[in-house]
Design an enzyme around this catalytic site. Sequence first.
Site, PDB file in Angstrom:
ATOM      1  N   ASN A   1       0.779  -1.245   0.000  1.00 49.82           N
ATOM      2  CA  ASN A   1       0.000   0.000   0.000  1.00 49.82           C
ATOM      3  C   ASN A   1       0.810   1.296   0.000  1.00 49.82           C
ATOM      4  OD1 ASN A   1       0.713  -0.725   2.646  1.00 49.82           O
ATOM      5  ND2 ASN A   1      -1.009   0.369   3.551  1.00 49.82           N
TER       6      ASN A   1
ATOM      7  N   LYS B   1      12.665  -7.054  -0.070  1.00 53.91           N
ATOM      8  CA  LYS B   1      11.647  -7.742  -0.876  1.00 53.91           C
ATOM      9  C   LYS B   1      10.367  -6.941  -0.832  1.00 53.91           C
ATOM     10  CE  LYS B   1       8.290 -10.455  -0.678  1.00 53.91           C
ATOM     11  NZ  LYS B   1       7.513 -10.007  -1.848  1.00 53.91           N
ATOM     12  N   PRO B   2      10.067  -6.210  -1.921  1.00 48.30           N
ATOM     13  CA  PRO B   2       8.806  -5.461  -1.940  1.00 48.30           C
ATOM     14  C   PRO B   2       7.620  -6.386  -2.211  1.00 48.30           C
ATOM     15  CG  PRO B   2       9.996  -5.154  -4.008  1.00 48.30           C
ATOM     16  CD  PRO B   2      10.850  -6.060  -3.159  1.00 48.30           C
TER      17      PRO B   2
ATOM     18  N   GLU C   1      -1.613 -11.595   9.910  1.00 48.12           N
ATOM     19  CA  GLU C   1      -1.490 -13.040   9.658  1.00 48.12           C
ATOM     20  C   GLU C   1      -0.064 -13.405   9.221  1.00 48.12           C
ATOM     21  OE1 GLU C   1      -3.799 -14.200   6.318  1.00 48.12           O
ATOM     22  OE2 GLU C   1      -3.296 -16.320   6.534  1.00 48.12           O
TER      23      GLU C   1
ATOM     24  N   LEU D   1      16.136 -17.061  16.350  1.00 42.46           N
ATOM     25  CA  LEU D   1      16.746 -16.097  17.278  1.00 42.46           C
ATOM     26  C   LEU D   1      17.196 -14.812  16.603  1.00 42.46           C
ATOM     27  CD1 LEU D   1      18.634 -18.619  19.550  1.00 42.46           C
ATOM     28  CD2 LEU D   1      16.492 -17.431  20.005  1.00 42.46           C
TER      29      LEU D   1
ATOM     30  N   GLU E   1       5.385  -4.441  11.906  1.00 43.21           N
ATOM     31  CA  GLU E   1       4.377  -3.375  11.771  1.00 43.21           C
ATOM     32  C   GLU E   1       3.197  -4.001  11.047  1.00 43.21           C
ATOM     33  OE1 GLU E   1       4.690  -0.520  13.104  1.00 43.21           O
ATOM     34  OE2 GLU E   1       6.833  -0.292  13.470  1.00 43.21           O
TER      35      GLU E   1
ATOM     36  N   GLY F   1      -1.355  -5.080  10.924  1.00 42.30           N
ATOM     37  CA  GLY F   1      -2.640  -4.500  10.541  1.00 42.30           C
ATOM     38  C   GLY F   1      -3.204  -3.513  11.560  1.00 42.30           C
TER      39      GLY F   1
ATOM     40  N   CYS G   1      -2.973   1.390   6.827  1.00 39.12           N
ATOM     41  CA  CYS G   1      -2.995   0.674   8.110  1.00 39.12           C
ATOM     42  C   CYS G   1      -3.409   1.597   9.249  1.00 39.12           C
ATOM     43  CB  CYS G   1      -1.621   0.083   8.390  1.00 39.12           C
ATOM     44  SG  CYS G   1      -0.316   1.323   8.273  1.00 39.12           S
TER      45      CYS G   1
ATOM     46  N   GLU H   1     -10.119  -5.962   9.566  1.00 39.29           N
ATOM     47  CA  GLU H   1      -9.492  -4.910   8.764  1.00 39.29           C
ATOM     48  C   GLU H   1     -10.004  -5.013   7.325  1.00 39.29           C
ATOM     49  OE1 GLU H   1      -5.257  -5.334   7.951  1.00 39.29           O
ATOM     50  OE2 GLU H   1      -4.983  -3.183   8.274  1.00 39.29           O
TER      51      GLU H   1
ATOM     52  N   LYS I   1      -1.033  -4.701  20.778  1.00 41.39           N
ATOM     53  CA  LYS I   1      -1.910  -5.846  20.523  1.00 41.39           C
ATOM     54  C   LYS I   1      -1.541  -6.501  19.172  1.00 41.39           C
ATOM     55  CE  LYS I   1      -6.015  -3.852  21.311  1.00 41.39           C
ATOM     56  NZ  LYS I   1      -7.416  -3.645  21.709  1.00 41.39           N
TER      57      LYS I   1
ATOM     58  N   GLY J   1       1.245  -5.475  16.190  1.00 43.65           N
ATOM     59  CA  GLY J   1       2.676  -5.749  16.110  1.00 43.65           C
ATOM     60  C   GLY J   1       3.491  -5.113  17.202  1.00 43.65           C
TER      61      GLY J   1
ATOM     62  N   GLU K   1       8.770   2.456  14.245  1.00 45.50           N
ATOM     63  CA  GLU K   1       9.489   3.060  13.140  1.00 45.50           C
ATOM     64  C   GLU K   1       9.388   4.569  13.313  1.00 45.50           C
ATOM     65  OE1 GLU K   1       8.049   0.879   9.559  1.00 45.50           O
ATOM     66  OE2 GLU K   1       9.932  -0.202   9.826  1.00 45.50           O
TER      67      GLU K   1
HETATM   68  P1  NAP Z   1       0.912  -9.132   3.419  1.00 50.44           P
HETATM   69  O1  NAP Z   1       0.078  -9.982   2.557  1.00 50.44           O
HETATM   70  O2  NAP Z   1       1.132  -9.545   4.819  1.00 50.44           O
HETATM   71  O3  NAP Z   1       2.346  -8.995   2.666  1.00 50.44           O
HETATM   72  C1  NAP Z   1       3.362  -8.187   3.191  1.00 50.44           C
HETATM   73  C2  NAP Z   1       4.693  -8.641   2.612  1.00 50.44           C
HETATM   74  O4  NAP Z   1       5.001  -9.933   3.112  1.00 50.44           O
HETATM   75  C3  NAP Z   1       4.683  -8.773   1.098  1.00 50.44           C
HETATM   76  O5  NAP Z   1       5.934  -8.370   0.573  1.00 50.44           O
HETATM   77  C4  NAP Z   1       4.483 -10.268   0.902  1.00 50.44           C
HETATM   78  O6  NAP Z   1       4.921 -10.731  -0.335  1.00 50.44           O
HETATM   79  C5  NAP Z   1       5.337 -10.789   2.031  1.00 50.44           C
HETATM   80  N1  NAP Z   1       5.106 -12.185   2.403  1.00 50.44           N
HETATM   81  C6  NAP Z   1       4.070 -12.995   2.091  1.00 50.44           C
HETATM   82  N2  NAP Z   1       4.270 -14.222   2.633  1.00 50.44           N
HETATM   83  C7  NAP Z   1       5.444 -14.180   3.305  1.00 50.44           C
HETATM   84  C8  NAP Z   1       6.186 -15.122   4.074  1.00 50.44           C
HETATM   85  N3  NAP Z   1       5.780 -16.371   4.263  1.00 50.44           N
HETATM   86  N4  NAP Z   1       7.353 -14.728   4.605  1.00 50.44           N
HETATM   87  C9  NAP Z   1       7.794 -13.455   4.447  1.00 50.44           C
HETATM   88  N5  NAP Z   1       7.151 -12.519   3.712  1.00 50.44           N
HETATM   89  C10 NAP Z   1       5.979 -12.874   3.167  1.00 50.44           C
HETATM   90  O7  NAP Z   1       0.362  -7.641   3.473  1.00 50.44           O
HETATM   91  P2  NAP Z   1      -0.200  -6.753   2.285  1.00 50.44           P
HETATM   92  O8  NAP Z   1      -1.523  -7.298   1.866  1.00 50.44           O
HETATM   93  O9  NAP Z   1       0.844  -6.542   1.254  1.00 50.44           O
HETATM   94  O10 NAP Z   1      -0.386  -5.353   3.022  1.00 50.44           O
HETATM   95  C11 NAP Z   1      -1.527  -5.003   3.734  1.00 50.44           C
HETATM   96  C12 NAP Z   1      -1.331  -5.228   5.208  1.00 50.44           C
HETATM   97  O11 NAP Z   1      -0.187  -4.507   5.683  1.00 50.44           O
HETATM   98  C13 NAP Z   1      -2.501  -4.697   6.016  1.00 50.44           C
HETATM   99  O12 NAP Z   1      -2.807  -5.612   7.033  1.00 50.44           O
HETATM  100  C14 NAP Z   1      -1.969  -3.395   6.590  1.00 50.44           C
HETATM  101  O13 NAP Z   1      -2.607  -2.974   7.770  1.00 50.44           O
HETATM  102  C15 NAP Z   1      -0.550  -3.760   6.837  1.00 50.44           C
HETATM  103  N6  NAP Z   1       0.276  -2.548   6.948  1.00 50.44           N
HETATM  104  C16 NAP Z   1       0.774  -2.213   8.171  1.00 50.44           C
HETATM  105  C17 NAP Z   1       1.513  -1.048   8.316  1.00 50.44           C
HETATM  106  C18 NAP Z   1       2.077  -0.627   9.643  1.00 50.44           C
HETATM  107  O14 NAP Z   1       2.880   0.294   9.684  1.00 50.44           O
HETATM  108  N7  NAP Z   1       1.691  -1.255  10.741  1.00 50.44           N
HETATM  109  C19 NAP Z   1       1.747  -0.243   7.200  1.00 50.44           C
HETATM  110  C20 NAP Z   1       1.226  -0.630   5.973  1.00 50.44           C
HETATM  111  C21 NAP Z   1       0.492  -1.798   5.849  1.00 50.44           C
HETATM  112  P3  NAP Z   1       3.869 -10.879  -1.566  1.00 50.44           P
HETATM  113  O15 NAP Z   1       3.361  -9.505  -1.840  1.00 50.44           O
HETATM  114  O16 NAP Z   1       4.719 -11.440  -2.629  1.00 50.44           O
HETATM  115  O17 NAP Z   1       2.794 -11.804  -1.086  1.00 50.44           O
END
Ligand code: NAP
Length: 502
Positions: A175, A198-199, A254, A267, A273, A275, A307, A405, A475, A478, A482
């Site tokens: 996002n 890794k984006p 998740e 370790l 960071e 949802g 988020c 979410e 909670k 995470g 940052e």
């Molecule tokens: P996501 O599905 O969890 O993916 C995040 C990153 O993790 C992607 O680069 C994804 O790769 C990678 N990934 C997937 N499986 C993995 C694994 N087994 N091991 C390591 N990395 C893995 O999240 P998203 O849908 O891209 O983003 C939306 C979520 O991010 C929302 O829940 C949002 O709230 C959260 N978010 C949180 C913050 C914050 O600051 N707290 C900021 C922005 C977004 P792929 O894309 O190739 O699957």
Amino acid sequence: MTVQESQTLAAPAPVEPVSLPGIVANGRLFINGAWQESAGGARTSVMNPATGQEVATVSSAVTADVDAAVAAAKASVNDGRWSRLSGRERSRVLNKAAAIIRERAEELALVESSDVGKPITFARVVDVATAADQYEYVAAMAQQLDGSVRETPLAAHAFTKREPLGVVAAITPFNFPLILSSTKIAAALAAGNSVVHKPASDTPLSALLMAEILTEAGVPAGVFNVVTGSGGALGDHLVAHPDVNKVAFTGSTEIGSHVAALAGANLKPVTAELGGNAANILFADADLEKAIGTVIGAFVFNSGQFCMGGPRLLVERPIYETVLGILKEAVAGVPVGDPTDPATVMGPLASQKQLDKVAGYVEGAKAAGGQVVVGGETLELNGGFFYKPTVIAGLGNDAAAVQEEVFGPVLTVQPFDTEEEAIQLANSTPYGLAAGLQTSSISRAHRVSAQLEAGIVWVNAWALLDPAVPFGGVKNSGWGREYGPESLESYCRTKSVVIATD
Ligand code: NAP
């Protein structure tokens, strides 16, 4: 521009074709200072969410590419080409990176807009500007990573040093690709680490442009590497890799929970960071005109894929019906459309998957008795993944659209009678990333913000963010912070040196 000001913009114009910078259009991996195809040879399509058309293809990394990127990063750590520079030398490079980001702002904004569907205006004034600010902020801190002398009764001179951790795996969501990668990469580099980034698969393009920019700024080969590819296929390998010393993850709760468990088993320190599902509490004593702009901006910004957005509005009962009436009219007037039009306030969702997810939540909310005040349907426009900004009233607090979410331009509205009830409702989901309240009472601002379970609380505002101000979750949102000095701390470790004096 603030999210409030954005509400006054005019309607959008049609889509123009996009021409991406060469390095982005080539879509190769960046390993050890060189552009290369993946060892597996496959490529993946990247879609423009505003048209549903392919905008580029990128190499799909395989685990051998991850190994090569980690090996390059580790070699750079070992020979000290970056890690052993003084903080001042690193600072100069990071300041130069900030300057180049500003010089190449239009390219970056165009890439971010066509990759994520962000309105170009926001890509410029939020995403690109924030990335430059981040590099500047940590560049200053890179010069201040001091240790200290420790007074002890030992016959010894004891002091501490701050050292980099080594190789950092930076994994980011779809996002805010540029901002969230810069958050990690800038802080990791400032502290002297090397990075494998890794984006997200859906939005990998600005990472490639940043590889070019960091190289131009003077980051040596091997210190910054980009592997594009599926997290499912690469993620576990990268996170568990024995030569990765820290994992900096932003993404869903998740996947974050899975990543944190894997890093823990190996370790490794991890920042997670995750949802969010923030409540925005609107008290009857608030400046209503200003508050409504804040409420709308908080849930339509980035098409609700934020988020720290404010998808749950809690309204004090005496103004509940009035607020619903104002929202009905004002939300219908939000300019939704072509992200390349400077007048557009809300673009499409980032992917068909996101669109389906959001539509599913709204249908579920209707079935659960929710009344759609405005929106509640897709917007057919240029083949893009558009969903109308939507307000839903009348849901119980246990409805999925309230508790989970949604991550789209959907606002649920619930009434409350007392301050205690508002706090209880605000804290009633598993998430705790952000929260906010709109009130004219300074006493209430202090009293309520102290009781909200969130890493950041905004009063009479939303999404006021700055590299100096830390954010992060409590909670299920995470742990770790940052921004701010807290961020740099998580990319260093303390070494104690004790030299005998007798
Ligand atoms: P996501 O599905 O969890 O993916 C995040 C990153 O993790 C992607 O680069 C994804 O790769 C990678 N990934 C997937 N499986 C993995 C694994 N087994 N091991 C390591 N990395 C893995 O999240 P998203 O849908 O891209 O983003 C939306 C979520 O991010 C929302 O829940 C949002 O709230 C959260 N978010 C949180 C913050 C914050 O600051 N707290 C900021 C922005 C977004 P792929 O894309 O190739 O699957």
